[in-house]
Design an enzyme around this catalytic site. Structure first.
Site, mmCIF file in Angstrom:
data_model
loop_
_atom_site.group_PDB
_atom_site.id
_atom_site.type_symbol
_atom_site.label_atom_id
_atom_site.label_comp_id
_atom_site.label_asym_id
_atom_site.label_seq_id
_atom_site.Cartn_x
_atom_site.Cartn_y
_atom_site.Cartn_z
ATOM 1 N N TYR A 80 -47.402 -2.873 -15.604
ATOM 2 C CA TYR A 80 -48.905 -2.550 -16.244
ATOM 3 C C TYR A 80 -49.973 -2.447 -15.078
ATOM 4 C CZ TYR A 80 -47.548 -3.418 -21.163
ATOM 5 O OH TYR A 80 -47.075 -3.538 -22.428
ATOM 6 N N LYS B 199 -33.954 -9.195 -15.183
ATOM 7 C CA LYS B 199 -32.892 -8.210 -15.018
ATOM 8 C C LYS B 199 -32.534 -8.388 -13.410
ATOM 9 C CE LYS B 199 -30.301 -4.803 -16.435
ATOM 10 N NZ LYS B 199 -29.477 -4.804 -17.491
ATOM 11 N N ASP C 170 -31.432 -7.508 -21.484
ATOM 12 C CA ASP C 170 -30.883 -6.821 -22.381
ATOM 13 C C ASP C 170 -29.968 -7.780 -23.278
ATOM 14 O OD1 ASP C 170 -29.058 -7.516 -20.224
ATOM 15 O OD2 ASP C 170 -28.078 -5.825 -20.281
ATOM 16 N N ASP D 122 -43.622 -7.737 -23.501
ATOM 17 C CA ASP D 122 -44.061 -6.903 -24.457
ATOM 18 C C ASP D 122 -43.080 -6.274 -25.461
ATOM 19 O OD1 ASP D 122 -46.013 -5.009 -25.938
ATOM 20 O OD2 ASP D 122 -44.857 -3.570 -24.795
ATOM 21 N N ASP E 62 -42.174 -8.219 -29.515
ATOM 22 C CA ASP E 62 -41.987 -7.329 -30.966
ATOM 23 C C ASP E 62 -40.822 -7.360 -31.698
ATOM 24 O OD1 ASP E 62 -44.519 -6.044 -30.569
ATOM 25 O OD2 ASP E 62 -43.901 -4.144 -30.982
#
Ligand code: IPM
Ligand code: MG
Length: 330
Positions: free
Chosen positions: A118, A164, A196, A220, A224
């Site tokens: 970001y 990751k 993942d 982020d 969700d």
């Protein structure tokens, strides 16, 4: 005590109105100050975070945000979301707490909030390639990881660090820094999980988690997913905390332009964010508990359409207000 309200866009003003009424009922001595933010601020001043809004936010004890974002600005140079991204950085609220609970599910995502993709260098090369970059300094990982270890220590003593590391250098640094802190928090059991797999585990076996910590973009996305597993975005709250300065409290959902103005938005996520504010921003844990209980009750008695009910935003607000006005049980 002063709270700055940034209603912003879409359903933001509708849910912040409810928060205003509830805050007024629970802590009448708190001063509430509304400021322009997001698309509403772009319309009025040309920028999503006008100087007065930033100054008022810095001077507040806590900030409550409704939502930032309007479809009409999706392709624009100046966008509502930029106000949110800049405000987080200005206040250096690096630890974003996103609780997920429902039934046997009870975990907390700690999302790094002021670095990573970001905020990295971005641009366009002459050949038309566009790039964003993910960068982390060890100190940026250290401080959010410490916060997550400490929070795990107040809960079930388990911390999952998500990365990751099989591909990304920033993730290898992340894993090294987090692992290096484990000895300082011997009571907390630390595990590392690839992002993942973490996404799949949140869907398949969410009861396994206590606290998860991760970089900005992973947080982020996974927050969700977590919201989807615990009743949807209408319920998910967040607290963004730094060291000492005012925190930002906001629902995880966006401006929901599809339902804005219809009086049917579920204000639960915002009210739960107010509860986080009462606890982490205003030092009022008793009122925080009372509000959480009132919201839980209203979700059962007065569900809004996103939950399969037919209650309006005002109906839900009235149910919560009636409950918080009841004298405490003896
Ligand atoms: C969130 C939102 C924001 C984010 C958007 C609106 C910029 O999705 O808080 O999760 O990506 O951080
Ligand atoms: Mg998001």
């Amino acid at each position: 005590m002063k709270v700055v309200l940034l209603p912003g866009d879409g359903i933001g003003p509708e849910v912040v109105d409810v928060a205003k009424a509830v805050l007024g009922a629970l802590v009448p001595e708190v001063e509430l100050e509304e400021q322009l933010f997001g698309g509403a601020a772009i319309k009025a001043t040309g920028e999503p975070l006008p100087p007065e809004t930033l100054a008022a936010s810095k001077a507040a004890d806590a900030i409550l945000i409704g939502a930032a974002g309007l479809p009409e600005y999706d392709a624009a140079e100046v966008r509502p979301e930029q106000g949110l991204i800049r405000l987080r950085r200005e206040l250096d609220v690096y630890a974003n707490l996103r609780p997920a609970r429902q039934g046997a599910i009870d975990f907390l995502i700690v999302r790094e909030l002021v670095a990573g993709l970001y905020y990295g260098a971005r641009g366009e090369r002459p050949d038309g390639t566009v790039f964003d970059t993910c960068e982390y300094h060890p100190a940026q990982i250290d401080r959010v990881a410490r916060r997550a270890f400490a929070l795990a220590g107040e809960r079930a003593n388990r911390l999952t660090s998500v990365d990751k590391a099989n591909v990304l250098d920033t993730s290898r640094l992340w894993r090294r820094v987090v692992a290096g802190l484990a000895a300082e928090y011997p009571e907390v059991e630390l595990e590392h999980m690839l992002v993942d797999n973490a996404a799949m585990q949140i869907v398949l076996a969410p009861e396994q988690f206590d606290v998860l910590v991760m970089e900005n973009t992973f947080g982020d996305i996974l927050s969700d997913v977590a919201a989807g597993m615990t009743g949807g975005l209408g319920l998910a709250a967040s607290a963004s905390l730094g060291d000492g300065g005012p925190g930002i409290f906001e629902p995880v959902h966006g401006s929901a332009p599809d339902i804005a103005g219809r009086g049917i938005a579920n204000p639960a996520a915002t009210l739960r964010s107010v509860a986080l504010m009462l606890e982490h921003g205003l030092g009022r844990p008793g009122e925080a508990r009372a509000l959480e209980a009132a919201v839980d009750d209203a979700l059962v008695s007065t569900p809004t359409p996103d939950l399969g009910g037919s209650a309006s935003t005002d109906d839900f607000a009235a149910a919560v207000l009636a409950r918080v006005a009841e004298p405490a049980a003896p």
